[in-house]
Design a protein around this motif. Structure first.
Motif, mmCIF file in Angstrom:
data_model
loop_
_atom_site.group_PDB
_atom_site.id
_atom_site.type_symbol
_atom_site.label_atom_id
_atom_site.label_comp_id
_atom_site.label_asym_id
_atom_site.label_seq_id
_atom_site.Cartn_x
_atom_site.Cartn_y
_atom_site.Cartn_z
ATOM 1 N N ASP A 164 110.117 14.274 60.553
ATOM 2 C CA ASP A 164 109.877 15.671 60.948
ATOM 3 C C ASP A 164 111.180 16.469 60.938
ATOM 4 N N SER A 165 112.296 15.798 61.195
ATOM 5 C CA SER A 165 113.589 16.480 61.258
ATOM 6 C C SER A 165 114.214 16.684 59.881
ATOM 7 N N LEU A 166 113.574 16.157 58.846
ATOM 8 C CA LEU A 166 114.114 16.225 57.491
ATOM 9 C C LEU A 166 113.246 17.130 56.626
ATOM 10 N N ASP A 167 113.878 17.886 55.777
ATOM 11 C CA ASP A 167 113.160 18.849 54.934
ATOM 12 C C ASP A 167 112.580 18.154 53.711
ATOM 13 N N PRO A 168 111.248 18.070 53.594
ATOM 14 C CA PRO A 168 110.667 17.413 52.416
ATOM 15 C C PRO A 168 110.804 18.246 51.147
ATOM 16 N N ALA A 169 111.220 19.501 51.286
ATOM 17 C CA ALA A 169 111.418 20.353 50.109
ATOM 18 C C ALA A 169 112.812 20.174 49.495
ATOM 19 N N ASP A 170 113.690 19.470 50.195
ATOM 20 C CA ASP A 170 115.025 19.196 49.668
ATOM 21 C C ASP A 170 114.880 18.168 48.548
ATOM 22 N N PRO A 171 115.275 18.505 47.322
ATOM 23 C CA PRO A 171 115.009 17.588 46.199
ATOM 24 C C PRO A 171 115.940 16.392 46.126
ATOM 25 N N ARG A 172 117.010 16.371 46.908
ATOM 26 C CA ARG A 172 117.948 15.254 46.823
ATOM 27 C C ARG A 172 117.279 13.956 47.294
ATOM 28 N N PRO A 173 117.525 12.845 46.606
ATOM 29 C CA PRO A 173 117.015 11.569 47.107
ATOM 30 C C PRO A 173 117.528 11.302 48.518
ATOM 31 N N LEU A 174 116.732 10.587 49.285
ATOM 32 C CA LEU A 174 117.070 10.226 50.660
ATOM 33 C C LEU A 174 117.364 8.736 50.696
ATOM 34 N N LEU A 175 118.560 8.389 51.132
ATOM 35 C CA LEU A 175 118.966 6.988 51.235
ATOM 36 C C LEU A 175 119.081 6.615 52.709
ATOM 37 N N ILE A 176 118.279 5.647 53.135
ATOM 38 C CA ILE A 176 118.302 5.151 54.506
ATOM 39 C C ILE A 176 118.790 3.708 54.478
ATOM 40 N N SER A 177 119.800 3.410 55.291
ATOM 41 C CA SER A 177 120.349 2.054 55.298
ATOM 42 C C SER A 177 120.504 1.547 56.721
ATOM 43 N N SER A 178 119.727 0.538 57.064
ATOM 44 C CA SER A 178 119.879 -0.168 58.337
ATOM 45 C C SER A 178 119.095 -1.466 58.283
ATOM 46 N N GLU A 179 119.776 -2.590 58.494
ATOM 47 C CA GLU A 179 119.111 -3.886 58.514
ATOM 48 C C GLU A 179 118.187 -4.032 59.712
ATOM 49 N N ASP A 180 118.377 -3.197 60.736
ATOM 50 C CA ASP A 180 117.498 -3.240 61.909
ATOM 51 C C ASP A 180 116.055 -2.898 61.553
ATOM 52 N N LEU A 181 115.851 -2.220 60.442
ATOM 53 C CA LEU A 181 114.494 -1.817 60.058
ATOM 54 C C LEU A 181 113.630 -3.011 59.657
ATOM 55 N N SER A 182 114.250 -4.153 59.391
ATOM 56 C CA SER A 182 113.495 -5.365 59.054
ATOM 57 C C SER A 182 113.290 -6.280 60.251
ATOM 58 N N GLY A 183 113.844 -5.918 61.407
ATOM 59 C CA GLY A 183 113.683 -6.754 62.595
ATOM 60 C C GLY A 183 114.988 -7.405 63.008
ATOM 61 N N LEU A 184 114.871 -8.406 63.854
ATOM 62 C CA LEU A 184 116.046 -9.091 64.392
ATOM 63 C C LEU A 184 116.663 -10.028 63.361
ATOM 64 N N ILE A 185 117.963 -10.252 63.499
ATOM 65 C CA ILE A 185 118.620 -11.224 62.639
ATOM 66 C C ILE A 185 117.993 -12.602 62.881
ATOM 67 N N PRO A 186 117.691 -13.347 61.829
ATOM 68 C CA PRO A 186 117.091 -14.670 62.015
ATOM 69 C C PRO A 186 117.923 -15.557 62.936
ATOM 70 N N GLY A 187 117.237 -16.230 63.831
ATOM 71 C CA GLY A 187 117.891 -17.047 64.844
ATOM 72 C C GLY A 187 117.920 -16.388 66.196
#
Length: 271
Positions: free
Chosen positions: A81-104
């Motif tokens: 919601d905070s990001l403009d979908p009309a902005d044509p630039r690609p959006l790059l999101i980087s965070s390993e947290d998005l896949s869950g906890l580190i194994p172990g």
């Protein structure tokens, strides 16, 4: 229909969601340093840009439930919601947290919550923008032995892990094959295109592990030439595994253990 307006195309999303200990910190440090350089071509979101979302993904990893997964979707919707979908630039999101906890962590084997977490994120995106854009899921990987060693070292440093590397590897079993893990996750997400690259394959590339993401985003060469190349993150902490393990197996109380590890890290970083 005559006179109808063609819907505006949504910007592409490149979602770098892991894996842990595959050069993600180095990627994120270079992206952070290059925000201004890359801003004409690319929008960048790192952990500090989406703290509520990554807190929700970690909470779900610790104690998965329909309610915690719902919070992930809600926080994803708020983020988009905070990001403009009309902005044509690609959006790059980087965070390993998005896949869950580190194994172990908490006895986790592999990334059991990754498909549900990423599905919730995409549902939140579609809820916010009205549809899904073109999504590329990029999962950086690493050779099993080196990955196990790095994950184990992380646990030795941040927790009181008393297992040696062989015991840690045995507990993870076939979950150490990150390429296979990436394919399993992508099969649960038919809306995305999967891209992977092993850390070992990127060491000689101009911007190391960041290079595949620059390729996916179509960043031109003249812009890349202005991106600072930083040394690998956390390199100065390698080689301390035996000392961390000995401390973890000692009789030191929690605070004394924490201080002893800090002293080791300071000494390593000072050379």
């Amino acid at each position: 229909m005559a006179g109808a307006h063609k819907p505006r195309a949504l910007p592409r999303l490149i979602l770098h969601a892991g894996f842990h200990k595959t050069g993600t910190s180095s990627v994120q440090e270079m992206l952070d340093a290059a925000r201004e350089v890359l801003s004409p071509q690319l929008r960048i979101l790192l952990k500090r840009d989406m703290e509520a979302l990554t807190a929700a993904t970690r909470d779900h990893g610790r104690a998965p439930s329909p309610e915690s997964l719902g919070r992930v979707e809600t926080e994803a919707a708020r983020l988009f919601d905070s990001l403009d979908p009309a902005d044509p630039r690609p959006l790059l999101i980087s965070s390993e947290d998005l896949s869950g906890l580190i194994p172990g962590r908490l006895g986790r084997r592999g990334y059991p919550e990754a498909p549900a977490l990423l599905t919730a994120l995409l549902h939140g995106l579609a809820r916010s923008w009205g549809a899904l854009p073109e999504v590329t899921l990029y999962l950086s990987t690493r050779a099993p032995e080196a990955w196990v060693r790095s994950c184990h070292h992380h646990h030795l440093r941040v927790a009181r892990m008393r297992d040696d590397a062989a015991s840690y590897a045995a507990a993870q079993g076939d979950a150490t094959d990150l390429r296979a893990m990436a394919r399993r996750i992508a099969r649960a997400l038919p809306e995305v295109t999967l891209a992977t690259r092993a850390l070992e394959e990127t060491s000689d590339l101009p911007h190391g592990p960041l290079t595949p993401l620059l390729d996916l985003a179509g960043v031109p060469g003249e812009t890349r030439d202005r991106i600072p190349v930083l040394p690998p993150a956390n390199a100065s902490l390698r080689g301390l595994a035996d000392q961390f393990l000995a401390l973890n197996r000692s009789e030191l109380d929690r605070e004394a253990l924490k201080e002893a590890k800090k002293a080791l890290i300071r000494k390593a970083r000072q050379g």
